[in-house]
Write an enzyme that holds these catalytic residues in place. Structure first.
Site, PDB file in Angstrom:
ATOM      1  N   ASP A   1       8.615   6.187   1.809  1.00  0.00           N
ATOM      2  CA  ASP A   1       9.320   5.163   2.575  1.00  0.00           C
ATOM      3  C   ASP A   1      10.801   5.109   2.178  1.00  0.00           C
ATOM      4  O   ASP A   1      11.124   4.970   0.996  1.00  0.00           O
ATOM      5  CB  ASP A   1       8.671   3.802   2.316  1.00  0.00           C
TER       6      ASP A   1
ATOM      7  N   ASN B   1       9.704   5.577  10.995  1.00  0.00           N
ATOM      8  CA  ASN B   1       9.431   6.330   9.766  1.00  0.00           C
ATOM      9  C   ASN B   1      10.710   6.683   9.003  1.00  0.00           C
ATOM     10  O   ASN B   1      10.635   7.220   7.898  1.00  0.00           O
ATOM     11  CB  ASN B   1       8.622   7.592  10.066  1.00  0.00           C
ATOM     12  N   TYR B   2      11.862   6.390   9.595  1.00  0.00           N
ATOM     13  CA  TYR B   2      13.121   6.481   8.849  1.00  0.00           C
ATOM     14  C   TYR B   2      13.598   5.049   8.616  1.00  0.00           C
ATOM     15  O   TYR B   2      14.663   4.652   9.054  1.00  0.00           O
ATOM     16  CB  TYR B   2      14.173   7.271   9.638  1.00  0.00           C
TER      17      TYR B   2
ATOM     18  N   TYR C   1       6.719  13.402  13.324  1.00  0.00           N
ATOM     19  CA  TYR C   1       7.079  14.605  14.079  1.00  0.00           C
ATOM     20  C   TYR C   1       7.126  15.776  13.098  1.00  0.00           C
ATOM     21  O   TYR C   1       7.209  15.600  11.879  1.00  0.00           O
ATOM     22  CB  TYR C   1       8.438  14.431  14.798  1.00  0.00           C
TER      23      TYR C   1
ATOM     24  N   THR D   1       0.847  -1.193   0.000  1.00  0.00           N
ATOM     25  CA  THR D   1       0.000   0.000   0.000  1.00  0.00           C
ATOM     26  C   THR D   1       0.876   1.235   0.000  1.00  0.00           C
ATOM     27  O   THR D   1       1.820   1.325   0.786  1.00  0.00           O
ATOM     28  CB  THR D   1      -0.885   0.025   1.258  1.00  0.00           C
TER      29      THR D   1
ATOM     30  N   GLY E   1       1.375   6.909   5.389  1.00  0.00           N
ATOM     31  CA  GLY E   1       2.603   6.395   5.981  1.00  0.00           C
ATOM     32  C   GLY E   1       3.061   7.239   7.168  1.00  0.00           C
ATOM     33  O   GLY E   1       3.500   6.704   8.191  1.00  0.00           O
TER      34      GLY E   1
HETATM   35  C1  LIG Z   1      11.586  14.249   2.106  1.00  0.00           C
HETATM   36  C2  LIG Z   1      11.086  13.546   3.331  1.00  0.00           C
HETATM   37  C3  LIG Z   1      10.734  14.302   4.435  1.00  0.00           C
HETATM   38  C4  LIG Z   1      10.266  13.695   5.582  1.00  0.00           C
HETATM   39  N1  LIG Z   1       9.918  14.469   6.646  1.00  0.00           N
HETATM   40  C5  LIG Z   1       9.442  13.890   7.766  1.00  0.00           C
HETATM   41  C6  LIG Z   1       9.078  14.673   8.899  1.00  0.00           C
HETATM   42  O1  LIG Z   1       9.168  15.904   8.889  1.00  0.00           O
HETATM   43  N2  LIG Z   1       8.602  14.037   9.995  1.00  0.00           N
HETATM   44  C7  LIG Z   1       8.474  12.676  10.031  1.00  0.00           C
HETATM   45  O2  LIG Z   1       8.042  12.156  11.059  1.00  0.00           O
HETATM   46  N3  LIG Z   1       8.840  11.908   8.977  1.00  0.00           N
HETATM   47  C8  LIG Z   1       9.311  12.483   7.862  1.00  0.00           C
HETATM   48  N4  LIG Z   1       9.661  11.695   6.787  1.00  0.00           N
HETATM   49  C9  LIG Z   1       9.489  10.247   6.881  1.00  0.00           C
HETATM   50  C10 LIG Z   1       8.050   9.884   6.537  1.00  0.00           C
HETATM   51  O3  LIG Z   1       7.221  10.169   7.648  1.00  0.00           O
HETATM   52  C11 LIG Z   1       7.937   8.403   6.212  1.00  0.00           C
HETATM   53  O4  LIG Z   1       8.735   8.087   5.116  1.00  0.00           O
HETATM   54  C12 LIG Z   1       6.476   8.014   5.940  1.00  0.00           C
HETATM   55  O5  LIG Z   1       6.356   6.630   6.018  1.00  0.00           O
HETATM   56  C13 LIG Z   1       6.032   8.511   4.600  1.00  0.00           C
HETATM   57  O6  LIG Z   1       4.681   8.307   4.388  1.00  0.00           O
HETATM   58  P1  LIG Z   1       4.185   8.112   2.871  1.00  0.00           P
HETATM   59  O7  LIG Z   1       2.718   7.875   2.911  1.00  0.00           O
HETATM   60  O8  LIG Z   1       4.693   9.223   2.049  1.00  0.00           O
HETATM   61  O9  LIG Z   1       5.000   6.821   2.497  1.00  0.00           O
HETATM   62  P2  LIG Z   1       4.681   5.427   1.789  1.00  0.00           P
HETATM   63  O10 LIG Z   1       5.974   5.046   1.180  1.00  0.00           O
HETATM   64  O11 LIG Z   1       3.492   5.514   0.909  1.00  0.00           O
HETATM   65  O12 LIG Z   1       4.336   4.481   3.007  1.00  0.00           O
HETATM   66  C14 LIG Z   1       5.234   4.205   4.072  1.00  0.00           C
HETATM   67  C15 LIG Z   1       4.840   2.909   4.765  1.00  0.00           C
HETATM   68  O13 LIG Z   1       3.483   2.971   5.231  1.00  0.00           O
HETATM   69  C16 LIG Z   1       2.675   2.014   4.563  1.00  0.00           C
HETATM   70  N5  LIG Z   1       1.412   2.666   4.206  1.00  0.00           N
HETATM   71  C17 LIG Z   1       1.238   3.689   3.344  1.00  0.00           C
HETATM   72  N6  LIG Z   1      -0.052   4.038   3.300  1.00  0.00           N
HETATM   73  C18 LIG Z   1      -0.713   3.236   4.153  1.00  0.00           C
HETATM   74  C19 LIG Z   1      -2.086   3.120   4.538  1.00  0.00           C
HETATM   75  N7  LIG Z   1      -3.026   3.902   4.026  1.00  0.00           N
HETATM   76  N8  LIG Z   1      -2.422   2.169   5.434  1.00  0.00           N
HETATM   77  C20 LIG Z   1      -1.483   1.354   5.961  1.00  0.00           C
HETATM   78  N9  LIG Z   1      -0.164   1.411   5.622  1.00  0.00           N
HETATM   79  C21 LIG Z   1       0.209   2.349   4.727  1.00  0.00           C
HETATM   80  C22 LIG Z   1       3.462   1.603   3.343  1.00  0.00           C
HETATM   81  O14 LIG Z   1       3.106   0.318   2.890  1.00  0.00           O
HETATM   82  C23 LIG Z   1       4.887   1.686   3.848  1.00  0.00           C
HETATM   83  O15 LIG Z   1       5.187   0.545   4.628  1.00  0.00           O
HETATM   84  C24 LIG Z   1      10.150  12.281   5.627  1.00  0.00           C
HETATM   85  C25 LIG Z   1      10.516  11.523   4.529  1.00  0.00           C
HETATM   86  C26 LIG Z   1      10.986  12.131   3.380  1.00  0.00           C
HETATM   87  C27 LIG Z   1      11.391  11.294   2.205  1.00  0.00           C
END
Ligand SMILES: Cc1cc2nc3c(=O)[nH]c(=O)nc-3n(C[C@H](O)[C@H](O)[C@H](O)COP(=O)(O)OP(=O)(O)OC[C@H]3O[C@@H](n4cnc5c(N)ncnc54)[C@H](O)[C@@H]3O)c2cc1C
Ligand SMILES: *[C@@H]1O[C@H](CO)[C@@H](O)[C@H](O)[C@H]1NC(C)=O
Ligand SMILES: *[C@@H]1O[C@H](CO)[C@@H](O)[C@H](O)[C@H]1NC(C)=O
Ligand SMILES: *[C@@H]1O[C@H](CO)[C@@H](O)[C@H](O)[C@H]1NC(C)=O
Ligand SMILES: *[C@@H]1O[C@H](CO)[C@@H](O)[C@H](O)[C@H]1NC(C)=O
Length: 538
Positions: free
Chosen positions: A111, A474-475, A186, A105, A179
């Site tokens: 991620d 989340n990292y 944070y 998902t 995610g």
């Molecule tokens: C440029 C950048 C800046 C960031 N800044 C911050 C920050 O300021 N603070 C912070 O805390 N983190 C930060 N992060 C980390 C970020 O919180 C995580 O990477 C987070 O998982 C991203 O969520 P996404 O939906 O974009 O990722 P995705 O890659 O879509 O998902 C991440 C994980 O969650 C799962 N997932 C996604 N959607 C769902 C859903 N609907 N239900 C169940 N599972 C799901 C996915 O399968 C995967 O395992 C940052 C990352 C990047 C690359």
């Protein structure tokens, strides 16, 4: 002769095996499409994207944020789905179970290890892009936000509809709600209001049985687990009900750059025991990077930065009192609105807020390909230990590397570490993020860069949290441990990485997982494992 036959047969076997598995896969793929289409004859053409149609790669590529996972050898999904209703998700689960396919998902695709869109097993990708509505109830200061929305869309809509409210979330507008919320989340307001998940009050989850559950029907234990236990373990979260907080009236930002030749090391050393004690109105950090100074000499610059909820006049006396060594002046400070501060800190153009709605823009802070790792620090590092950090930042691999310190304290010290699965609360001075980046064309040398982060990580071991060495889910960092490839990882095996992310909460996460998804349908490299029946206590 015998030895010849011996060496030939595994090869023949492999060819036959891979041919037949390709045929089985093609079948599973078609059977899945058939299954889904028969349940949704009207919608299937807009929801299903098979590799033979052009929308497949445009959807797949739309939110790949790390080109380390955009190479020709990166495994691709058999089918991509862009559900626009809950029943599309339910049918996807139903049909994929019937044909033995895994699901990944993806909400915003950020991620760090690509776990939302890459799997070594035949898999389907559910991309949440069409489930991104945001409904704000200004009077009650709450909102329902679907997982496919990005942080920028939430900020934008909040300013548009309720210019007095906001939500304590992250800096990068393209991060997905799905995610981000799943792992804690944070942001600039976390020392005042806690993590994003500390402000979630209800959720909609589709579980492995295809049931749509809310907080009441999923129960408090599952509701606890989805607020920080990491995405992709318990089901698919469709939407989150969030508590909104007052919009800060004015924000003051400062950046003070000090290179090593300007006594940066001493000031950094002092920052460690000051920053976490600053008032909750501060979000304070240091970012380290290599730079070239006069004559092409390389050195390290420490950028001390903060976002303060208040005016320059309020900020300056606090800094002069608590951290005179930084030598902060009025000229270093800039006042702006809260939303402008998000754009400013993300190095985004500030002439229009529309950039917040742009899901596809490449974040200027992000290298095309990257590898990151995290640490938490509970005792100040000795001043001498920084020398080894600077040495590594000056190595060739680190030309596009950064190390960031983010101060903890504030309300994080008051929220019990068992309140949500995210355990890194009291006693943390700061968090560290190590990142090394490179151009996509340089992916062939990925390992060279990744090795740099591993050497640095190993150098840092004596100076950061120990037993376990903490990390932020989340990292995501698969170097700290991964599930077994056959999907049968034991609790003990998974504890290697699980305790680092979740400390004492890992056990409860495994119990909840066993209750809600006993067959381990939702799984990936670092998904929560199930327990054998005798270990269940909930
Ligand atoms: C440029 C950048 C800046 C960031 N800044 C911050 C920050 O300021 N603070 C912070 O805390 N983190 C930060 N992060 C980390 C970020 O919180 C995580 O990477 C987070 O998982 C991203 O969520 P996404 O939906 O974009 O990722 P995705 O890659 O879509 O998902 C991440 C994980 O969650 C799962 N997932 C996604 N959607 C769902 C859903 N609907 N239900 C169940 N599972 C799901 C996915 O399968 C995967 O395992 C940052 C990352 C990047 C690359
Ligand atoms: C694409 O492939 C799917 C499944 O393999 C098949 O059902 C469909 O008819 C194909 N579509 C086109 C346009 O070729
Ligand atoms: C660095 O520290 C030394 C000794 O404390 C001091 O004399 C010098 O002025 C400082 N340099 C800068 C640029 O702050
Ligand atoms: C936008 O950024 C520019 C350059 O940093 C600055 O001069 C300007 O005041 C900013 N605009 C707003 C509205 O903050
Ligand atoms: C990375 O490190 C491993 C283990 O130390 C080593 O075997 C490998 O050669 C290194 N790769 C590169 C490209 O530096």
């Amino acid at each position: 002769m015998k030895s010849l036959r011996f060496s030939a047969s595994p090869f023949v076997f492999l060819v036959i095996f891979s041919l037949s598995s390709a045929i089985v896969l093609a079948h599973a793929n078609e059977k899945f499409v058939h299954c889904f289409s028969s349940l949704h004859p009207q919608d299937s053409s807009s929801v299903i994207h098979t590799p033979n149609i052009s929308s497949y790669s445009s959807v797949l590529d739309s939110t790949i944020r790390n080109f380390r996972f955009a190479t020709p050898t990166t495994p691709k999904p058999l089918v991509i789905l862009t559900p626009s209703t809950v029943s599309h998700i339910q049918s996807t689960i139903h049909c994929s179970k019937q044909h033995g396919l895994e699901i990944r998902t993806r909400s915003g695709g950020h991620d760090f290890e690509g776990s939302s869109f890459v799997s070594q097993f035949p898999f389907l990708l559910i991309d949440m892009v069409n489930l991104r509505s945001i409904d704000i109830d200004v009077e009650n200061k709450v909102a329902w936000v679907q997982s496919g929305a990005i942080l920028g869309e939430l900020y934008y809509k909040l300013v548009e509809e309720a210019n007095t409210l906001t939500f304590p979330a992250g800096l990068c507008p393209t991060v997905g709600i799905g995610g981000y919320m799943s792992g804690g989340g944070y942001g600039l307001l976390f020392r005042k209001y806690g993590l994003a998940t500390d402000n979630v009050i209800d959720a909609q989850l589709v579980d492995a049985k295809g049931r749509l559950l809310d907080r009441k029907s999923m129960g408090e234990d599952v509701f606890w687990a989805i607020r920080g236990g990491g995405g992709g373990s318990f089901g698919i979260v469709v939407a989150w009900k969030i508590q909104l907080v007052p919009l800060p009236k004015i924000v003051t930002l400062y950046t003070v750059n000090r290179i090593l030749e300007q006594n940066a090391t001493q000031v950094v050393h002092q920052w460690q025991s000051i920053a976490h004690k600053l008032p909750i109105e501060f979000y304070s950090g240091i970012t380290f990077a290599p730079i070239k100074i006069d004559g092409g000499k390389k050195t390290v610059v420490a950028s001390f930065h903060a976002s303060f909820l208040g005016t320059t006049d309020e900020l300056l006396p606090i800094m002069q009192e608590s951290f005179p060594e930084l030598g902060l002046t009025r000229e270093d400070c800039t006042e702006m609105s809260w939303l402008q501060s998000i754009l400013y800190m993300g190095l985004l153009p500030n002439d229009t807020l529309n950039i917040l709605l742009d899901r596809s823009h490449q974040n200027p802070l992000l290298s095309p390909s990257f590898k990151s790792k995290s640490d938490y620090v509970t005792e100040p590092m000795p001043e001498s230990a920084f020398e080894g950090v600077w040495e590594r930042l000056l190595e060739e691999e680190a030309d596009a590397a950064t190390i960031s310190f983010i101060a903890y304290g504030g309300i994080m010290d008051q929220i019990p570490s068992t309140a949500t699965p995210y355990p890194h609360r009291g006693g943390i001075l700061y968090k560290i993020v190590y990142s090394v980046g490179w151009a996509a064309e340089d992916n062939a040398r990925s390992q060279w860069y990744v090795n740099w982060t591993r050497r640095l990580y190993s150098y840092m071991a004596p100076f950061v949290s120990k037993s376990p060495r903490r990390a932020y889910i989340n990292y995501r960092d698969v170097d700290i441990g991964m599930n077994d490839e056959n999907g049968k990882t034991s609790y003990e095996e998974a504890s290697v990485w699980g305790i680092k992310y979740f400390m004492g909460n890992f056990d409860k996460l495994a119990q909840v997982k066993t209750m809600i998804d006993p067959e381990n349908f939702f799984r990936h490299e670092q998904s929560i494992p199930t327990l054998p029946p005798s270990n269940m206590e909930l």
